[in-house]
Each structure stands twice: as C-alpha cells, then as structure tokens.
Design a protein around this motif. Structure first.
Motif, short mmCIF file in Angstrom:
data_model
loop_
_atom_site.label_atom_id
_atom_site.label_comp_id
_atom_site.label_asym_id
_atom_site.label_seq_id
_atom_site.Cartn_x
_atom_site.Cartn_y
_atom_site.Cartn_z
N ASP A 88 7.20 6.38 1.48
CA ASP A 88 6.09 6.71 2.36
C ASP A 88 5.31 7.86 1.72
N PRO A 89 4.01 7.65 1.42
CA PRO A 89 3.28 8.70 0.72
C PRO A 89 3.16 10.00 1.52
N LEU A 90 3.30 9.92 2.85
CA LEU A 90 3.24 11.15 3.64
C LEU A 90 4.55 11.93 3.57
N TRP B 277 2.91 11.57 -8.33
CA TRP B 277 2.07 12.04 -7.23
C TRP B 277 1.11 13.13 -7.70
N ASP C 28 0.81 -1.22 0.00
CA ASP C 28 0.00 0.00 0.00
C ASP C 28 0.84 1.27 0.00
N CYS C 29 1.84 1.30 -0.85
CA CYS C 29 2.63 2.52 -0.98
C CYS C 29 3.27 2.57 -2.37
N PRO C 30 3.70 3.77 -2.78
CA PRO C 30 4.41 3.83 -4.06
C PRO C 30 5.78 3.20 -3.96
#
Lengths: 402, 296
Positions: free
Chosen positions: A161-163, A200, A130-132
C-alpha cells in the motif's frame, strides 16, 4: 530514464544496501588502480563489468572479441587492466541490445563475491492493482524471465500500500518464503525495506537486484550483498529530482533523439525508410502500424504535439532529415482545434526551409482541412496529398520505392 | 442519456486562469457546457470573462454553485493535490487533463480516491464529450480539450487511451452519418482513474449506447481484462483498435503508459485476446468506424 549499474548501486548504498567494494573506470589504467586498491584491502578476486543500458551482459559478446562477454572475472590487477582494455571503446551485443550492440564507455571494477546461492528481488509498479509490488525469487542470477516462466509459482509477490509503505512483517514474510531462517530473516527484511525505500524516494519505475547473495564470510559486516542492480526513474518525476540530471548518459541515447528532445519533440529512431510526422502519440503509433500494413517500414516514431505548431513542425522536419535512411516522409495531422490551414502553412514552410528533396505525403484532416489540403497542393510539387491514413501509408510506401 | 456527463452537468474548472485552461473553458462554454465556476487559489473573488466566478477552493465553489464535476488544468507539480481536493469537496467526477504527473503521486491519489465517491478520468487525457443536438453537436457537455464539432449525437460509445486517435475515430463515425453517446479519453498514463473496463461497464448499462468502440495501445493489460469481461458480460456489439503493432519493445512511445516490457503488453498480444474473445479488431486506423458500424 535508465541508470547504469554503478549509478543504481550508488542510490542503493545511500539507503543501506551493501554492494561489493569497487568503483567505475573509463580507462584500463584507472581500472587497474581500482583493483590495486581493492588488493590492499585483501580482495583476491575481481570482476570487470561493462556499463551499458542493457542486461544479459554475462552471456553477451563483444563484437571485437567474440569469445569475450561483458562481465569478466580476474585474479590480478594486470588481468583487470587487460579485461578493461578489451571492453572499453568496444561494442557489446546481448540479447537485450539492438543487433548492432552498444558501445562500452565505462566499466565497473569490483571485488568478486563468492556465490553459494543467488536470489532475485525487485520493486516494480503493478499496473493492474495500481500499487507497488515487491517481487522475489530464490532462483536469481540468470534471466529472471526464464526462471519465472519455467516455474511461475516460484516468484513471490508482496503488494504494497503506497500510503503505508512496505511494512516490516511483509518484508519478513517474503524473507521467510525465500527460505531465510532465524536472524537472517531480519537482515533480509531490512534489505527489502531499503530497496523499497529506494524505489519510493527516487520515484523509480523499477529497482531490480539480480542477483543478491547471502554472505556467510566472517569478515563482512553485512550478510546480504546486491551483486547487480538496475534502476529506471519515472520520466514524469525527473522535474522533482534535478540531482538525477547528471546521471543521464547521452552516449546511451541516439543523438537524434537527444536533439529532438531539446525541441520538445517525442522522437524514437527505428530501422525503416519512411519517416512519420504526426500530432499525438496514439495517432503516431497507428500511422507507423499503417505503414507496416502497406508493406513498408517506419523510420521513426514522432509526435509533434497536439497543436502541431509551425516551430514544432519545422524542428520535426529537421530531425527527420538527419536520418539518411529516409526515402519518403509521411505527415499525418488531425487538426482538432488547430486550424488545418495554419498547420498546412507550417508544413509548407518547413518543406521549403529544409530544402527537402524527398517525396512528402501529407494527410491532413479536421478543422478547415479542405483549405489546408489546397494550400499544400498548390504551392509544392513534391507534396502528395492523401485523404485517409491508409491511402497516405500506401502512397508513402510507393514513394519510398516499395 | 449518456454516461458520466450530460448537458445539465454543472462543471467547475480548476486552473481556469492559466492560458490553456482559459482557452478550453471558452471553447466548452461555446459548446454549451454549463461552466459554473473556476478555481484558482489566491484569485478568489475575481470573475472570469465577466461571467464565471472564481473561488480560492473547490469546496467553496461547490458550496456556492452546486457544481458536480471538475475539469483540472492545474500544472503537473500541483495536479495530484488538485485531484484530491476535488474528491474531498464531494464532486462526482473530475477530469484531469494535466500531462506528466509523477506516477508515485498518482499511486497516492488512487488510494485517496478509494475513500471518496468521486470518479476520475485521466490524467493526461483529452476528456469527455457527450454530444448535443444542435449543429456541430453543440448543446452537449464537453469537459476537456477535444474538438467539439467532430462529434454528432448518436449511439456509439467511444473509450480510448489516446487523444488524436480518438478524434480520428470519432470523426470517422460522424462522417459516416452515425454519432456518439459519449466519448471518454481515459488517458495515456500507467496509473489513471477510470479504466477501459470501468467505462465499458458504464456503456453496457447506458440505454442510449448501442455499440462500443475501444481504442487501446501497447503497455499494461487493461485491454485483456476488458476483452475477457466483454466476452461473458457485455450485451452490446464492441469493436476495437490497438495502436503500436510496430512499436519497439522496452521503449516508451509518447504516452507514459505506452511501453511494452513483456510479450503480453504488445499490441499483437492484445489484438489476439480481443479476437479470442470474438471482438472484431480494425486492421487499420482508417477502418475503426466501419468495424463498429458493420455490427450495428
């Protein structure tokens, strides 16, 4: 939504990625003009690239010119014009297109870049984590799938980490792992950062650069150049990006699919002769599978939506009937909350309105199903009522002529 | 017992005043679900159908009613925010029905959820049903949009990536005289809350669940991961069905996550892994119930 190479390159250059100088052409004359302009800025070698939504163009071949591929290198604007005339309006078949190939309506004319070593980079979604993930390889160029399956540990993976986004140290780590040294580590890191930003900001499913090269020529400002690019945008995110609607190429889609989408139907054309009309995507796939299992081939995937409203069913019949390969129609509805009698009325109306002459097998189950079935049997001679998906599939295969 | 929800679970509805949310709220109440609150920002103080108080925020609704679960019907543009709001308000569970949430937003949601205890089911899913004892399985807990009457209280746990295909399987089980402990539709998106494996683990620990049905489809590798875990860890019989053996590669079939970009994402590959792990796979969608009932 898939984009063409030239569109992908526009999104990438807007975010700092260098690509070869060039432009897109829809006519041989325009292709020549582009090449002439490139010649003025001292370009001596050109490449003409067919713009279709499929890879494998360099190894593909044109139906009309079997010894010609979808990518041609040229030395003069005249050659560029000739190469463009061989591609435009013709059909290109590659290992990634359907056997009948795709029509080439645009070509990209670019400066050919001398290549010493080809690299691969992509940002994609890792569904397990569940991450790029940033993927990179020092063996770019030809089919990355082949390169990777030959030596899987050569594919470098950097999870993001998308954040936090792709951090500089991560980008540098990938650059070093690819063999970049000294100052070029920083240039490569910037390049990875730009492709992640593109992924993104454009809400892409994938941004793939295959290949990119390190340019050692003194005349260029950038030392990393993306020679090819592929971007697919998340369909769910399109509503946030109205600017992407103009990038949609209707010529790349089956006209029936485009028409169906206008009616809110999820329709995909397939090669068989049994049309399916189903509520729900999972049930629709399972219905296609059941047809195959009974020895038939489905003509389409079609989800009319969970509620199977009368308007949707009518639009679905219209869509199905534009496919002339269809010999039988299988309607499979699970009426959960929707009353099956209401669905049956809709199906009956659609059959009558469309004047369909083909056999229609209906399997309808769930809420008030008995009454729904009775309504279909009474009113319509063409309708065959089945009681399970399996039975419906068998009957449809039989009705379609085995 | 059951998993995730039982008839005592207090549920709030985010997006209760929308047409779709309102319709399914009424069906859930009819089914016996304890719907205690609704949330629609800007409509706090109003009352839904003369009995359910509406609040401006999830936090307020939780404070006033003690709700522990939420059902989210918020439109896609605000749904990601609604999920994070539910988590932040301290709920145990949120079920997100909304279809079409951008995947990048779901990636952020998943990271946000890692900082909270809340479990998420969905998005783009039919929800959860724990059937009750009354006729048409009323008296249970229904969170989402599944038809209640197709269920029957029993001991088969159902977990699925699809909606109507789940109803199909559930209805088959019910018509053969068996029933379900809990049915969970985890949704068809590539990035979602609970995975097939997460739900199978819960069923494995639930004394009321005696057998498990898994309904998978093309795309991703959740089925492989689940099959391998079952082979070494699961104490209960499991049957599977995988939709999409005829799906063309590289095409998305309805669900955002139903796309096979590589060989291991195809239905054939998934079926092979289930069989390698000695998990029976139904050949036809009509045979899902029979495949599990044979094992019990």
């Amino acid at each position: 939504m898939d984009l063409h190479e030239y569109q992908a390159k526009q999104l990438l250059t807007a975010r700092g990625v260098a690509v070869p100088a060039g432009a897109v052409a829809e006519s041989p004359a325009r292709a020549r003009t582009i090449a002439e302009r490139l010649l003025e800025s001292d370009v001596r070698r050109f490449v003409v690239k067919a713009q279709i939504h499929a890879g494998g163009r360099a190894l593909g071949s044109l139906v009309e010119h079997p010894n010609k591929a979808g990518i041609t290198f040229c030395c003069t604007p005249e050659e560029v014009e000739h190469a463009a005339s061989e591609m435009l309006g013709k059909t290109l078949v590659t290992d990634q297109t359907r056997p009948e190939g795709k029509r080439v309506l645009k070509v990209l004319v670019e400066a050919a870049i001398p290549v010493q070593r080809e690299f691969y980079a992509a940002v994609a979604l890792d569904r397990t984590k569940d991450c790029p993930v940033l993927l990179a390889s020092a063996t770019g160029g030809v089919s990355i799938e082949n390169a990777v399956s030959a030596s899987p540990n050569r594919l470098i993976k950097e999870w993001i980490d998308p954040l936090l986004g792709l951090r500089q140290f991560q980008a540098r780590r990938v650059a070093a792992a690819l063999g970049f040294v000294g100052g070029s580590i920083l240039t490569a890191a910037d390049f990875f950062h730009s492709i992640y930003r593109t992924w993104w900001e454009c809400e892409a499913m994938i941004v793939e650069i295959n290949p990119f090269v390190q340019n050692t020529g003194p005349a260029t400002q950038h030392s990393i150049i993306a020679l090819d690019a592929r971007i697919a945008i998340d369909d769910n995110a399109l509503f946030k990006h109205p600017e992407f609607e103009s990038l949609r190429d209707a010529a790349e889609e089956e006209p029936i699919e485009t028409e169906a989408r206008k009616h809110g139907l999820d329709y995909i054309k397939l090669d068989g002769n049994i049309a399916c009309l189903v509520n729900g995507a999972g049930l629709a796939m399972a219905t296609m599978d059941a047809i195959k299992q009974c020895g038939g081939t489905p003509a389409n995937f079609l989800d009319v939506g969970g509620g199977a409203s009368q308007e949707q069913v009518a639009a679905a019949f219209k869509t199905i009937l534009t496919d002339t390969n269809v010999h039988a129609i299988l309607v499979n509805i699970f009426g959960g909350i929707t009353d099956c009698a209401v669905v049956a009325r809709g199906v009956a109306a659609a059959i009558n309105q469309s004047g369909v002459r083909l056999p229609v097998v209906v399997r309808i189950e769930g809420n008030n199903a008995t009454q729904g079935r009775a309504m279909l049997v009474e009113g319509l001679s063409k309708v065959i009522v089945a009681h399970s998906i399996e039975e419906a599939a068998r009957m449809a295969v039989q009705a379609a002529g085995g | 017992m059951a998993i995730l929800v039982d008839p005592a679970t207090k549920v709030l509805i985010q997006g209760i005043t929308g047409t779709f949310g309102a319709c399914h709220t009424r069906l859930s109440i009819e089914y016996g679900t304890k719907i205690v609150a609704g949330v629609t920002p800007g409509k706090g103080g109003q009352v839904f159908d003369n009995r359910i108080p509406i609040f401006d925020s999830v936090a307020e609704a939780v404070r006033e009613t003690g709700a522990t679960a939420s059902c989210i019907f918020v439109p896609r543009a605000n749904a990601a925010d609604a999920i994070i709001e539910a988590a932040e308000a301290g709920l145990q569970l949120a079920v997100c029905i909304t279809e079409g949430i951008p995947i990048h937003e779901m990636l952020v949601v998943k990271r946000a959820l890692s900082m909270h205890q809340m479990k998420l089911v969905g998005p783009n899913c039919p929800g959860i049903v724990t059937p009750g004892q009354e006729p048409d399985s009323r008296g249970g807990c229904r969170i989402g949009i599944a038809p209640g009457y197709i269920h029957r209280q029993g001991h088969i746990g159902v977990v699925s990536r699809s909606g109507t295909l789940t109803y199909e399987a559930v209805w088959q089980i019910t018509r053969r005289g068996a029933g379900q402990s809990t049915c969970v539709g985890i949704g068809g998106d590539p990035v979602c809350g609970l995975s097939l494996l997460d739900v199978v683990r819960l069923f494995n620990e639930d004394p009321d669940t005696h057998g498990i049905v898994i309904i998978g489809e093309i795309g991703g590798s959740a089925e492989q991961e689940t099959a391998e875990w079952i082979q070494t860890n699961c104490r209960k019989p499991v049957a599977a069905f995988v939709a999409g053996t005829t799906a063309p590669s590289g095409r998305r079939l309805g669900h955002a996550g139903a796309i096979a970009n590589s060989t291991h994402e195809t239905a054939a590959a998934k079926i092979a892994v289930f069989r390698d792990c000695r998990i029976p796979v139904a050949d036809s969608p009509s045979a899902i119930a029979d495949t599990i009932l044979k094992l019990l």
